[in-house]
Enzyme design. Sequence first.
Site, PDB file in Angstrom:
ATOM      1  N   MET A  18       0.820  -1.205   0.000  1.00 33.84           N
ATOM      2  CA  MET A  18       0.000   0.000   0.000  1.00 33.84           C
ATOM      3  C   MET A  18       0.844   1.240   0.000  1.00 33.84           C
ATOM      4  SD  MET A  18      -2.945   1.003   2.727  1.00 33.84           S
ATOM      5  CE  MET A  18      -1.865   0.888   4.117  1.00 33.84           C
ATOM      6  N   ASP A  22      -5.073  -4.332   3.418  1.00 31.65           N
ATOM      7  CA  ASP A  22      -3.960  -4.293   2.465  1.00 31.65           C
ATOM      8  C   ASP A  22      -2.752  -5.055   3.002  1.00 31.65           C
ATOM      9  OD1 ASP A  22      -3.722  -2.191   4.485  1.00 31.65           O
ATOM     10  OD2 ASP A  22      -1.828  -1.801   3.468  1.00 31.65           O
ATOM     11  N   GLU A  23      -1.844  -5.379   2.117  1.00 35.89           N
ATOM     12  CA  GLU A  23      -0.511  -5.919   2.443  1.00 35.89           C
ATOM     13  C   GLU A  23      -0.568  -7.030   3.496  1.00 35.89           C
ATOM     14  OE1 GLU A  23       2.305  -2.119   1.379  1.00 35.89           O
ATOM     15  OE2 GLU A  23       1.519  -2.240   3.411  1.00 35.89           O
ATOM     16  N   ALA A  24      -1.537  -7.921   3.357  1.00 38.49           N
ATOM     17  CA  ALA A  24      -1.692  -9.028   4.307  1.00 38.49           C
ATOM     18  C   ALA A  24      -0.862 -10.218   3.838  1.00 38.49           C
ATOM     19  CB  ALA A  24      -3.163  -9.398   4.453  1.00 38.49           C
TER      20      ALA A  24
END
Length: 512
Positions: free
Chosen positions: A1, A325-327
């Site tokens: 992100m 996001d960004e998991a």
Amino acid sequence: MRIRFAIVSLALVTCGLSAPAQAAPAQAASSFASVVPVPVSVAPTSGVTYQITASTSVYSDVPTTGNLLAQQLRRSTGYPVPIASTPPADGISLRLTGAPGGAEAYQLDVTASAITVSANQPAGLFYGVQTLRQLLPSAADSPAVQPGPWPVPGGRIVDQPRYAYRGAMLDVARHFFPVAAVERYLDQIALYKINVLHLHLSDDQGWRIVIDSWPRLATYGGSTAVGGDPGGYYTKAQYQEIVAYAAARNVTIIPEIDMPGHTNAALASYADLNCDGVAPPLYTGTDVGFSSLCVSKELTYTFVDQVLGELAAMTPGPYLHLGGDEASSTSATDYKTFMNRTQDLAHGKTVVGWHDIVNATPLPATIAQYWGTSTRNTAVANAGRKVIMSPASRTYLDMKYNRKTPLGQTWAGIIEVRDAYNWDPATFLSGLPASQVMGVEAPLWTETIRTSADIEYMAFPRLPAIAELGWSPQSTHDWTAFTSRLAAQGPRWHVMGVNYYHSTQISWPAGS
């Protein structure tokens, strides 16, 4: 992100950015050609000027808006500027008597004897006042009495926004900012008709809001910040103070609890939220993608339900932002399971998520916020839902202006003022129908941002550029004309004490 790795040193970050504002330069005459965002329709009246004097009063059908205007004029002019009980024959009238356009539309008329702002709804009156402020000499926004005079050029402005959603985002998780700093930013963004402040309240480095059912989130998870800087958090009363302050300026607060990644502060606060029952240490770095809530535990959903329930109860606006996001530490299957279930725990609010949420099964009303750098994302374009446009390569205010900028990062690119201005939210993402673009938002992530002066340096002058994209018709989009109008904001920022970046792309007036 938005986040990557190294942060600049404290000495470099703070160098030259926090000096107090200098004395205000000489007043310059304002004109209809100096307004940002540019209005829909402008019709000056040659040779006509209204003068604000010691006898000027303010009448308003919306007392809050009238009081804010009168208070500012009292501070800068030294005049009494009383609140009138009826529209004055010689003064300023803010009337809910209608205007061409929708709920946020206004009409501003300036004659030799009076100023009248007309609108359909309170928001329109507020935006008409913001335009009026920019028609006054810049010294009218001074926090201290100035000598005047106080002319307003005659004519008519008819105006309304292109998009209903015009946002800014402030990350208070990487570095914490107290209530006064948030309110200062609200004052600054409201001048440019921004109507949403998205607060990023939780991340790996800190949890910034009291949740009564999980008290250690704030007291322990909120104790840290990037680089080992002091942490902090908002009490419920403080959060509600921010919400009320924003509402008086027609700004809706959207709180974000980022999940299932970006959750180390929560995982460190409660061991039971971890799949192995072991709490990780608190984190003060800037890496991303390493944390995840335990998708398989029923306790996780009790946690989410209670956190969002308490937050929704304090938030009168219609939205809750669930991040998403960004998991990277959550499998694709677990991510979908988690996001699908948590969307049902929003306590009556409309869910907003970073555009990664389209990889789950978004509810029909769920809004995706596009943060990518590419002009192509088939999943988002074909998701059939409203999208907030925040392309990182255009709107991320934490990106450097150039390689020598002492603050910020470069992973999404270098963003000068022209880069922030020269794009169209309706056409940026290939294949996304223009009708699905809800608006724009300019996020400011704070890995390298520590003070209000830092916020201002990165937001101004780029935020007004993005604000114009959200408000003004695409037909008015013109870089050369914008640079002239933006330059006229310099003296205003100077007297307001805004620590703005003097971009070499703009011919700023001498002394500003």
